[in-house]
Design a protein around this motif. Sequence first.
Motif, PDB file in Angstrom:
ATOM      1  N   ASP A   9     -21.392  56.027  -6.817  1.00  0.00           N
ATOM      2  CA  ASP A   9     -20.017  56.047  -6.957  1.00  0.00           C
ATOM      3  C   ASP A   9     -20.428  56.665  -8.710  1.00  0.00           C
ATOM      4  OD1 ASP A   9     -17.521  56.290  -8.340  1.00  0.00           O
ATOM      5  OD2 ASP A   9     -17.202  53.911  -7.241  1.00  0.00           O
ATOM      6  N   LEU A  10     -19.959  58.511  -8.623  1.00  0.00           N
ATOM      7  CA  LEU A  10     -19.426  59.015 -10.007  1.00  0.00           C
ATOM      8  C   LEU A  10     -19.178  58.521 -10.828  1.00  0.00           C
ATOM      9  CD1 LEU A  10     -22.616  61.245  -9.242  1.00  0.00           C
ATOM     10  CD2 LEU A  10     -23.282  58.854 -10.997  1.00  0.00           C
ATOM     11  N   SER A  11     -17.552  58.838 -10.158  1.00  0.00           N
ATOM     12  CA  SER A  11     -15.929  58.393 -11.160  1.00  0.00           C
ATOM     13  C   SER A  11     -16.311  58.423 -12.370  1.00  0.00           C
ATOM     14  CB  SER A  11     -14.852  58.138  -9.780  1.00  0.00           C
ATOM     15  OG  SER A  11     -16.135  56.240 -10.046  1.00  0.00           O
ATOM     16  N   TYR A  12     -15.394  58.145 -13.177  1.00  0.00           N
ATOM     17  CA  TYR A  12     -15.034  58.268 -14.338  1.00  0.00           C
ATOM     18  C   TYR A  12     -16.440  58.443 -14.857  1.00  0.00           C
ATOM     19  CZ  TYR A  12     -10.598  56.624 -12.463  1.00  0.00           C
ATOM     20  OH  TYR A  12      -9.372  56.417 -11.977  1.00  0.00           O
ATOM     21  N   ASN A  13     -17.014  59.768 -15.234  1.00  0.00           N
ATOM     22  CA  ASN A  13     -18.212  59.807 -15.928  1.00  0.00           C
ATOM     23  C   ASN A  13     -17.851  60.772 -16.961  1.00  0.00           C
ATOM     24  OD1 ASN A  13     -20.686  58.151 -16.155  1.00  0.00           O
ATOM     25  ND2 ASN A  13     -20.021  57.976 -14.044  1.00  0.00           N
ATOM     26  N   HIS A  14     -18.317  61.699 -17.269  1.00  0.00           N
ATOM     27  CA  HIS A  14     -17.945  62.606 -18.615  1.00  0.00           C
ATOM     28  C   HIS A  14     -19.056  64.156 -18.053  1.00  0.00           C
ATOM     29  CE1 HIS A  14     -16.332  60.477 -22.191  1.00  0.00           C
ATOM     30  NE2 HIS A  14     -17.205  59.790 -20.940  1.00  0.00           N
ATOM     31  N   PHE A  15     -19.205  64.811 -16.798  1.00  0.00           N
ATOM     32  CA  PHE A  15     -19.834  66.035 -15.996  1.00  0.00           C
ATOM     33  C   PHE A  15     -18.677  67.280 -16.164  1.00  0.00           C
ATOM     34  CE2 PHE A  15     -22.177  62.542 -13.450  1.00  0.00           C
ATOM     35  CZ  PHE A  15     -23.205  62.915 -13.921  1.00  0.00           C
TER      36      PHE A  15
ATOM     37  N   ASN B 252     -13.802  63.537 -13.242  1.00  0.00           N
ATOM     38  CA  ASN B 252     -14.760  63.838 -14.200  1.00  0.00           C
ATOM     39  C   ASN B 252     -13.807  65.407 -14.637  1.00  0.00           C
ATOM     40  OD1 ASN B 252     -17.513  62.827 -14.534  1.00  0.00           O
ATOM     41  ND2 ASN B 252     -17.251  62.505 -12.040  1.00  0.00           N
ATOM     42  N   CYS B 253     -14.661  65.914 -15.443  1.00  0.00           N
ATOM     43  CA  CYS B 253     -14.775  67.369 -15.871  1.00  0.00           C
ATOM     44  C   CYS B 253     -14.928  69.221 -15.753  1.00  0.00           C
ATOM     45  CB  CYS B 253     -15.045  67.214 -17.203  1.00  0.00           C
ATOM     46  SG  CYS B 253     -14.880  64.968 -18.100  1.00  0.00           S
ATOM     47  N   LEU B 254     -15.055  68.519 -14.238  1.00  0.00           N
ATOM     48  CA  LEU B 254     -14.979  69.558 -13.651  1.00  0.00           C
ATOM     49  C   LEU B 254     -14.072  70.352 -13.830  1.00  0.00           C
ATOM     50  CD1 LEU B 254     -17.191  68.528  -9.606  1.00  0.00           C
ATOM     51  CD2 LEU B 254     -17.994  69.309 -12.389  1.00  0.00           C
ATOM     52  N   GLN B 255     -14.283  71.949 -13.882  1.00  0.00           N
ATOM     53  CA  GLN B 255     -13.545  73.174 -13.399  1.00  0.00           C
ATOM     54  C   GLN B 255     -13.707  73.916 -12.762  1.00  0.00           C
ATOM     55  OE1 GLN B 255     -12.436  74.997 -17.253  1.00  0.00           O
ATOM     56  NE2 GLN B 255     -10.555  73.731 -17.450  1.00  0.00           N
TER      57      GLN B 255
END
Length: 650
Positions: A299-305, A327-330
């Motif tokens: 689980d890598l949710s709510y990070n800053h990727f 996260n912050c993917l576009q």
Amino acid sequence: CYPHLPDFFLFLKHCYKSIFSLYSVPVDLDVRLRRLDLSNNFIRQLHTLVLPYLEQLDLSANQLDLISEGAFKNLAQLKELNLSRNALNNNLDSNSKALQSISRLQSLDISVNSLNGEAVELYLRNKSSLDQLKMTGNALTRLSHSLFKESKGLRDITIEDNTISVIEEGTFEPLSQLEMLNLAKNNLVQICDFKLHHLKYLNLSRNSLEYFFTHEDDQLYRLEILDLSFNKLLYFPIVPKMSSLRYLHLQNNMIGTLNSEATMVSEANSLYNEIIKEKIARKNNLHSNWRLMPLIYIDLSYNHFTSFPLETLSLLSSLETLNFSYNCLQNIVWNIRNHSDSSYSRQIFFPSLKHLDLQSNGLLYISPLFLNALTQIEALNLQDNSLQLCASMEHLRSSQSTQQISLNTSCIAFGRLRTLKHLNLKENKIKMLNPNTFQGTSLVSLNLARNSDMVMHEGALDSVQTTIQSLIISEINMTSSDLSLPCMPVLTELKAANNRLDIIPSSLSCSPLREIDIRNNVLMTLNHSLIHALSGNLDRIYISGNHFNCCDSKWVTVLKELQIEMPDMSDTECFTSISNMVMTEYLKNPLLYCSLHKKAQEVHFGQMFIIVLFAFVILTAFILFTRKRSSSKIQYNKKPTCYCIYMYTF
């Protein structure tokens, strides 16, 4: 309970539970008791108990601050003792000596007693048989190497919600039976060297951890679940090389803040080498250890990727579930370093990944090479992004030129996901659903909700009509003329709430629907013949928020006769020309309301007839009056002329 039971059952299990609030332990207890629950009372002192068969004693949530030294000496069989939520930080000498007399104790709970490290050490003396220990919500700031020296048989320890910032070396290492350790909600900043080979579950969530490293060795670690969520991690953890880790929780951290995956991996390795005092950077320790990890869930949710760590995650060859939401993917681009100078893009795979959650990332584009890597994907959650869907190649060839096709590169095509069964495209601002958009997939469930103003072309679902079992098309602002559904012979769930539908598509008659949600549309009635066609399977239908005609309600009778559930019937309204009313109220006496409705219609017709007749009479009278007046004016005008002529003659 204190029942009159046969001696045999009483021997197996007996209990006493106080009915009224107690200020002391009752003196008339049956000596055969096996379990005694005195929790949530007002007991402040505990004196000698003579209960030789007692195995479980619960004194939690009292005001206990004094236990006499001989209180437990006659409890030879006591195995479980709960002393949580008391005041055991007082009278430490007497209280600790009382606990030392319990030689067979296996489970001890001393949570929420304001205990510091020295007090806990006193309470744990002579506890070689102790298997489970809970110390949640105390005042521990430091765990010393002598804390568990007389409790080396511990298997399960919970020290949650303290203020621990230091763990001395040798605190847990001697506990060779330890399998579960919960240190959540403390003040730990770093784990520089994890050495607990027998541990299976470790919870370090809600601390202030910045990194988690393990010195490399060739010993096998039994750790299966590692929870590092809600910390301040900047890097992926470096876990034991020979591990059994299967579940890794990294949500709510700061991983990805360093932007590029290469930078994050490089800095993690440099920091690791600095900590273990390795002067020469020999290899990529992070990747070499991850490559051997048998992880199935991360689980890598709510990070800053801001970019997807393709290479690091692709090392997890056993990974089945990946949560990368919030996260912050576009864009997910294929940024893979090649082994040579060749311009050929190296392809990597996620050979076991079945469930991928990319919700709420702001995605605009996903590389086709990334989709190609998802060879076993079954469930894909793309909710709350900004993705547009490509049309099938057949549709493009028939409707666009080659030049137009090449320009359409920002859309996503699902045709390469042949194993895909569950797709969530809710809230993506999708504009167009072209024919055979999902051709090549094996979709079982599809969520298209909240794509307001989405145009669904005829044939959009034709390619998956034989596999779709659940379809959600709520909140699309769609009318019945906009909705074109093919015959779906395995569809069991349809959610079409919050649209502008006035008719349910007749094509649904061939579906074995079990649940329908058509709330908040503009339906005035339901096709009872369609309901009959669905009755063999239909269990539940939601209908509130429509504009039903009270006196066209044969469909309601059909639903009730077929015993189909209408959970929101009490919130459903229907309308007559006189007023609106709750459907349940109308159904109590439909003949009355509809006869009134009919009379109202008759009265309304009669009134209209009288008004029209009156208007006709008035109009006729007005016309006659006008003509008569006009005639009088003509005659009046003629008389003076004749008169003048007459006078002149005379």
